[in-house]
Design a protein around this motif. Sequence first.
Motif, short mmCIF file in Angstrom:
data_model
loop_
_atom_site.label_atom_id
_atom_site.label_comp_id
_atom_site.label_asym_id
_atom_site.label_seq_id
_atom_site.Cartn_x
_atom_site.Cartn_y
_atom_site.Cartn_z
N ILE A 151 0.84 -1.20 0.00
CA ILE A 151 0.00 0.00 0.00
C ILE A 151 0.87 1.25 0.00
O ILE A 151 0.57 2.23 -0.70
N LEU A 152 1.96 1.24 0.78
CA LEU A 152 2.87 2.39 0.82
C LEU A 152 3.50 2.65 -0.54
O LEU A 152 3.59 3.81 -0.97
N LEU A 153 3.94 1.60 -1.23
CA LEU A 153 4.54 1.77 -2.56
C LEU A 153 3.53 2.36 -3.54
O LEU A 153 3.87 3.26 -4.34
N ILE A 154 2.29 1.88 -3.48
CA ILE A 154 1.25 2.43 -4.36
C ILE A 154 0.97 3.89 -4.02
O ILE A 154 0.85 4.74 -4.91
N THR A 155 0.91 4.19 -2.72
CA THR A 155 0.66 5.57 -2.27
C THR A 155 1.77 6.50 -2.73
O THR A 155 1.51 7.61 -3.21
N LEU A 156 3.02 6.06 -2.59
CA LEU A 156 4.16 6.88 -3.03
C LEU A 156 4.12 7.11 -4.53
O LEU A 156 4.39 8.22 -5.02
N GLY A 157 3.77 6.05 -5.28
CA GLY A 157 3.67 6.19 -6.73
C GLY A 157 2.61 7.20 -7.13
O GLY A 157 2.84 8.06 -8.01
N LEU A 158 1.46 7.14 -6.47
CA LEU A 158 0.38 8.09 -6.76
C LEU A 158 0.77 9.50 -6.34
O LEU A 158 0.41 10.48 -7.02
N LEU A 159 1.49 9.62 -5.21
CA LEU A 159 1.91 10.94 -4.74
C LEU A 159 2.84 11.61 -5.75
O LEU A 159 2.67 12.79 -6.08
N PHE A 160 3.83 10.87 -6.24
CA PHE A 160 4.76 11.44 -7.22
C PHE A 160 4.06 11.74 -8.55
O PHE A 160 4.38 12.73 -9.22
N ALA A 161 3.10 10.89 -8.91
CA ALA A 161 2.42 11.07 -10.20
C ALA A 161 1.44 12.24 -10.18
O ALA A 161 1.29 12.94 -11.20
#
Length: 386
Positions: A151-161
Amino acid sequence: MSSAQIEIQLIASVVAIACAIPGTFLVLRKMALITDAISHSILPGIVIGFFITHDLSSPLLIIMAAASGVLTVVLVEFIQKTGLVKEDTAIGLVFPALFSIGIILIAQNANDVHLDVDAVLLGELAFAPFDRFMISGINMGPKSLWIIGTILLITLGLLFAFFKELKVSTFDAGLASAMGLSPVVMHYGLMTVSSITTVGAFDAVGAILVIALMIAPAATAYLLTNDLKKMLLLAVIFGVGSAISGYWMAHILDTSISGSMTTVLGIIFLFVYLFAPNKGLFSVLYRQRQQRIEVSLLTFLLHLGNHKEEEERHVKHLNEHINWQKVQSKSVLDLALKNNMIIIHNDIVSLTKKGKKFTTEAIDYIVTNKNSEIENMKDRFFLFRG
């Protein structure tokens, strides 16, 4: 340290980071209370997901719980937009209703299932390392770490995107719409991430710690900076720091890990709330006192500029006619003298050249109804503040 202790701290730290990211935007959007609503209203989603799969480890439970969290937000928004009640009231109406539905579903269809208060409300990180993720008989580590890590990796990906879109829609929804962005999509995207994060962390740490990690670090960081990137970083630091120090506090006191972590979060927030340089309570009180003295000084200088009579400019006049207390009079006089605005001769106060220039500009700003410019003017003239 044993491997279990390392795993507990690692899980808590990953949960803290995962919660701090959406939590920062929730605090900025003044939607902190929605986290509490989501953490309770996901129960019917979990129950329905379990009824479908009969497997507590099924990913469908996370999906259904997240959908239940988004449904909470939709219902709150719908009730609020009617204009009949405010957001906090709408939240207070929706999440008890959904939580109650989950309880009824359990009571009617799974009455023999034991609901542990510690696991549901407080969480128990001490047990997290015992629930292992196995692939073909290979031990891959704690299951909760894999879940919240993903979930953290997905959240970080969405944050940067979508960082720019989130930033603009958070601070100015109107500007976001004008730029062709959709504040509604950003809003529900954030709510979805918040719901999934809450669900992912729920099993390991429980509802109370999820709420604390989602809001307290972000609220603490908000008191220290106005920069969004710095606020995100500080929220992560506060969250991870509280998680680790809270664990060792619980270890020393032999008490609840989640309770200790939440306590540390509260202590850090209280300290920052009192002593933050710009937004702390003591800083605000000092600034308010400073502003009162500066307003009094401005009033006094304008009075001197309008009167040439010595009796109107006598030191005692401050107490007798302007009706100031002696302490206030002394503070005003000291500030004026420090800034070379006045001179005192035989208890008669007179404006200096600098004081006359200051009062002339102040009168011009007041006459032209530009009172806001006086603060900038004071910055130019005052070497010392009240």
